[in-house]
Design an enzyme around this catalytic site. Structure first.
Site, PDB file in Angstrom:
ATOM      1  N   CYS A 115       0.808  -1.227   0.000  1.00 23.28           N
ATOM      2  CA  CYS A 115       0.000   0.000   0.000  1.00 23.28           C
ATOM      3  C   CYS A 115       0.842   1.278   0.000  1.00 23.28           C
ATOM      4  CB  CYS A 115      -0.949   0.005   1.194  1.00 23.28           C
ATOM      5  SG  CYS A 115      -2.111  -1.348   1.112  1.00 23.28           S
ATOM      6  N   HIS A 255      -3.431   7.155   2.793  1.00 26.65           N
ATOM      7  CA  HIS A 255      -3.852   5.879   2.205  1.00 26.65           C
ATOM      8  C   HIS A 255      -5.216   5.526   2.810  1.00 26.65           C
ATOM      9  CE1 HIS A 255      -3.989   1.793   0.968  1.00 26.65           C
ATOM     10  NE2 HIS A 255      -3.744   1.295   2.170  1.00 26.65           N
ATOM     11  N   ASN A 285     -10.275   0.075  -0.105  1.00 29.99           N
ATOM     12  CA  ASN A 285      -8.810   0.118  -0.163  1.00 29.99           C
ATOM     13  C   ASN A 285      -8.354  -0.429  -1.525  1.00 29.99           C
ATOM     14  OD1 ASN A 285      -6.078  -0.221   0.122  1.00 29.99           O
ATOM     15  ND2 ASN A 285      -6.178  -1.282   2.087  1.00 29.99           N
TER      16      ASN A 285
HETATM   17  O1  UT7 Z   1      -3.881  -1.303   3.477  1.00 32.38           O
HETATM   18  C1  UT7 Z   1      -3.177  -2.397   3.960  1.00 32.38           C
HETATM   19  C2  UT7 Z   1      -3.089  -2.345   5.427  1.00 32.38           C
HETATM   20  N1  UT7 Z   1      -4.290  -2.901   6.003  1.00 32.38           N
HETATM   21  C3  UT7 Z   1      -4.897  -2.236   6.972  1.00 32.38           C
HETATM   22  O2  UT7 Z   1      -4.528  -1.135   7.315  1.00 32.38           O
HETATM   23  C4  UT7 Z   1      -6.040  -2.949   7.677  1.00 32.38           C
HETATM   24  C5  UT7 Z   1      -5.904  -2.771   9.165  1.00 32.38           C
HETATM   25  N2  UT7 Z   1      -6.923  -3.510   9.922  1.00 32.38           N
HETATM   26  C6  UT7 Z   1      -8.216  -3.126   9.935  1.00 32.38           C
HETATM   27  O3  UT7 Z   1      -8.601  -2.189   9.267  1.00 32.38           O
HETATM   28  C7  UT7 Z   1      -9.138  -3.861  10.847  1.00 32.38           C
HETATM   29  O4  UT7 Z   1      -8.388  -4.692  11.715  1.00 32.38           O
HETATM   30  C8  UT7 Z   1     -10.209  -4.713  10.113  1.00 32.38           C
HETATM   31  C9  UT7 Z   1     -11.201  -3.831   9.408  1.00 32.38           C
HETATM   32  C10 UT7 Z   1      -9.531  -5.659   9.128  1.00 32.38           C
HETATM   33  C11 UT7 Z   1     -10.980  -5.591  11.114  1.00 32.38           C
HETATM   34  O5  UT7 Z   1     -11.574  -4.732  12.092  1.00 32.38           O
HETATM   35  P1  UT7 Z   1     -11.366  -4.993  13.644  1.00 32.38           P
HETATM   36  O6  UT7 Z   1     -12.118  -3.970  14.356  1.00 32.38           O
HETATM   37  O7  UT7 Z   1      -9.888  -5.082  13.892  1.00 32.38           O
HETATM   38  O8  UT7 Z   1     -12.068  -6.381  13.828  1.00 32.38           O
HETATM   39  P2  UT7 Z   1     -11.466  -7.760  14.386  1.00 32.38           P
HETATM   40  O9  UT7 Z   1     -10.617  -8.401  13.350  1.00 32.38           O
HETATM   41  O10 UT7 Z   1     -10.894  -7.548  15.755  1.00 32.38           O
HETATM   42  O11 UT7 Z   1     -12.787  -8.576  14.555  1.00 32.38           O
HETATM   43  C12 UT7 Z   1     -13.805  -8.205  15.525  1.00 32.38           C
HETATM   44  C13 UT7 Z   1     -15.001  -9.115  15.322  1.00 32.38           C
HETATM   45  C14 UT7 Z   1     -14.638 -10.594  15.237  1.00 32.38           C
HETATM   46  O12 UT7 Z   1     -15.677 -11.341  15.855  1.00 32.38           O
HETATM   47  P3  UT7 Z   1     -15.513 -11.898  17.350  1.00 32.38           P
HETATM   48  O13 UT7 Z   1     -14.273 -12.752  17.322  1.00 32.38           O
HETATM   49  O14 UT7 Z   1     -15.343 -10.676  18.208  1.00 32.38           O
HETATM   50  O15 UT7 Z   1     -16.770 -12.633  17.563  1.00 32.38           O
HETATM   51  C15 UT7 Z   1     -14.650 -10.848  13.759  1.00 32.38           C
HETATM   52  O16 UT7 Z   1     -14.930 -12.202  13.452  1.00 32.38           O
HETATM   53  O17 UT7 Z   1     -15.642  -8.780  14.088  1.00 32.38           O
HETATM   54  C16 UT7 Z   1     -15.790  -9.968  13.311  1.00 32.38           C
HETATM   55  N3  UT7 Z   1     -15.721  -9.594  11.908  1.00 32.38           N
HETATM   56  C17 UT7 Z   1     -16.801  -9.263  11.195  1.00 32.38           C
HETATM   57  N4  UT7 Z   1     -18.105  -9.193  11.522  1.00 32.38           N
HETATM   58  C18 UT7 Z   1     -18.959  -8.813  10.569  1.00 32.38           C
HETATM   59  C19 UT7 Z   1     -14.619  -9.490  11.114  1.00 32.38           C
HETATM   60  N5  UT7 Z   1     -14.989  -9.109   9.886  1.00 32.38           N
HETATM   61  C20 UT7 Z   1     -16.334  -8.965   9.913  1.00 32.38           C
HETATM   62  C21 UT7 Z   1     -17.288  -8.578   8.947  1.00 32.38           C
HETATM   63  N6  UT7 Z   1     -18.576  -8.508   9.325  1.00 32.38           N
HETATM   64  N7  UT7 Z   1     -16.963  -8.255   7.684  1.00 32.38           N
END
Ligand code: UT7
Length: 328
Positions: A115, A255, A285
């Site tokens: 990125c 970004h 993204n």
């Molecule tokens: O550009 C390249 C660099 N990449 C980035 O900068 C991405 C950086 N990371 C992020 O933006 C975030 O970590 C994400 C958007 C990928 C994920 O968000 P988060 O707030 O960190 O969520 P998480 O991975 O901690 O997941 C929280 C919960 C989980 O459920 P439990 O375990 O708490 O029951 C996930 O399974 O949200 C769940 N979850 C979803 N629920 C509904 C993960 N994805 C989804 C989804 N819809 N699409």
């Protein structure tokens, strides 16, 4: 040291027509518009047709860029192409694009810094201009992320989209152009964000396909934390090192990975919301495409001499910040 700087003299982009909304994704994976909107800020993204690649997005954008900057095809010296989804493993998408546009006098190569690739490419292009080696450099950033996204993995498929843009770099002696860059990488971060197979260590086999190892693998939380800390760090550093107060900065162009990461960077720089370019809600993204697409959409707002800070973080890990003075 020469006082020649590399200035952006034009910008053009490409966005595929097909729109994939959060509501569409609700039908594909177990997710909701509410979750995607609150956790990322994204509402929809664009998807390129099957059978096409980044060169097919870049070629029309570069044709428009040549027209806009009144540049003939023969005048182009160099094409730098930032992408993680090249048309082919080799040759470079820069070369394929040059052929599609009919650019014959240039050399070119691809830059893979995930990125942060567009910023790495922009800074590389600037060096070719500052040294006098090149007069007209095209810096392109395009990705077809949909080609490496697992539409069974709800944590990653909601984030990414396709698209990008290209800028022209030319010498300027008016004090405008690229002023400073703080670029960083840390390979130890690769474990949190990568594509497991398809390289020489693990070439494609039936087993790698069955294990879905040709898709983006991302551990969201560690990437999120590193992105917040590092984008804020380099953006503050570039302000300090150039003695810029928040009032001196016209725009932050971050970004577009997650609205919460963008907001944390803005707060670390002490900038008001209106100084930050945000279009993540429409395109998600697009990896190497996010910064040029913001430049394209805000071009009309920029004034000659505006201080603009670019900032990105991505796989590698790679990250960085660039300060430029707008030249037109
Ligand atoms: O550009 C390249 C660099 N990449 C980035 O900068 C991405 C950086 N990371 C992020 O933006 C975030 O970590 C994400 C958007 C990928 C994920 O968000 P988060 O707030 O960190 O969520 P998480 O991975 O901690 O997941 C929280 C919960 C989980 O459920 P439990 O375990 O708490 O029951 C996930 O399974 O949200 C769940 N979850 C979803 N629920 C509904 C993960 N994805 C989804 C989804 N819809 N699409």
């Amino acid at each position: 040291m020469s006082n020649t700087r590399a200035a952006i003299t034009g910008i053009a982009g490409f966005l595929p027509e097909k729109v994939l909304t959060n509501q569409d994704l609700e039908k594909i994976v177990d997710t909701t518009d509410e979750w995607i909107t609150t956790r990322t800020g994204i509402k929809e993204r664009r998807i390129l047709k099957d059978g096409l690649g980044p060169s097919d997005m870049a070629a029309p954008a570069i044709e428009a860029l040549l027209e806009k900057t009144q540049t003939t095809k023969d005048e182009v010296d160099l094409i730098l192409f930032a992408t993680v989804t090249p048309d082919l493993v080799f040759p470079a998408t820069a070369n394929i694009t040059a052929d599609k546009v009919g650019i014959k006098n240039a050399f070119g190569f691809d830059i893979n810094a995930a990125c942060s690739g567009f910023m790495y490419a922009l800074n590389t292009g600037a060096k070719y201009i500052e040294t006098g080696n090149c007069k007209k450099v095209i810096v392109a950033g395009f990705d077809k992320m949909s080609s490496i996204i697992d539409y069974q993995d709800r944590a990653t498929c909601v984030i990414f989209g396709d698209g990008g843009g290209a800028v022209m770099l030319e010498p300027s002696t008016e004090g405008n152009g690229i002023i400073d860059a703080v670029l960083k990488s840390d390979g130890a971060g690769r474990h949190h964000l990568h594509q497991k197979a398809g390289g020489s260590v693990k070439p494609p086999t039936e087993a790698t396909v069955a294990a879905r190892e040709h898709f983006v693998y991302q551990e969201g939380q560690p990437v999120f934390k590193s992105a917040v800390n590092n984008m804020a760090d380099v953006s503050r550093r570039i302000m300090e090192r150039n003695a810029l107060s928040p009032a001196d900065i016209s725009y932050l162009i971050p970004h577009q990975a997650n609205l919460r990461i963008i907001d944390a960077t803005r707060r670390a720089m002490n900038l008001p919301e209106e100084k930050v370019t945000i279009n993540i809600e429409r395109y998600g993204n697009t990896t190497n495409g996010t910064i040029p697409l913001c430049l394209m959409e805000w071009e009309k707002e920029f004034k000659k001499g505006d201080n603009i800070v670019l900032a990105a973080f991505g796989g590698g890990f790679t990250w960085g910040s660039i300060l430029l003075k707008w030249a037109y």
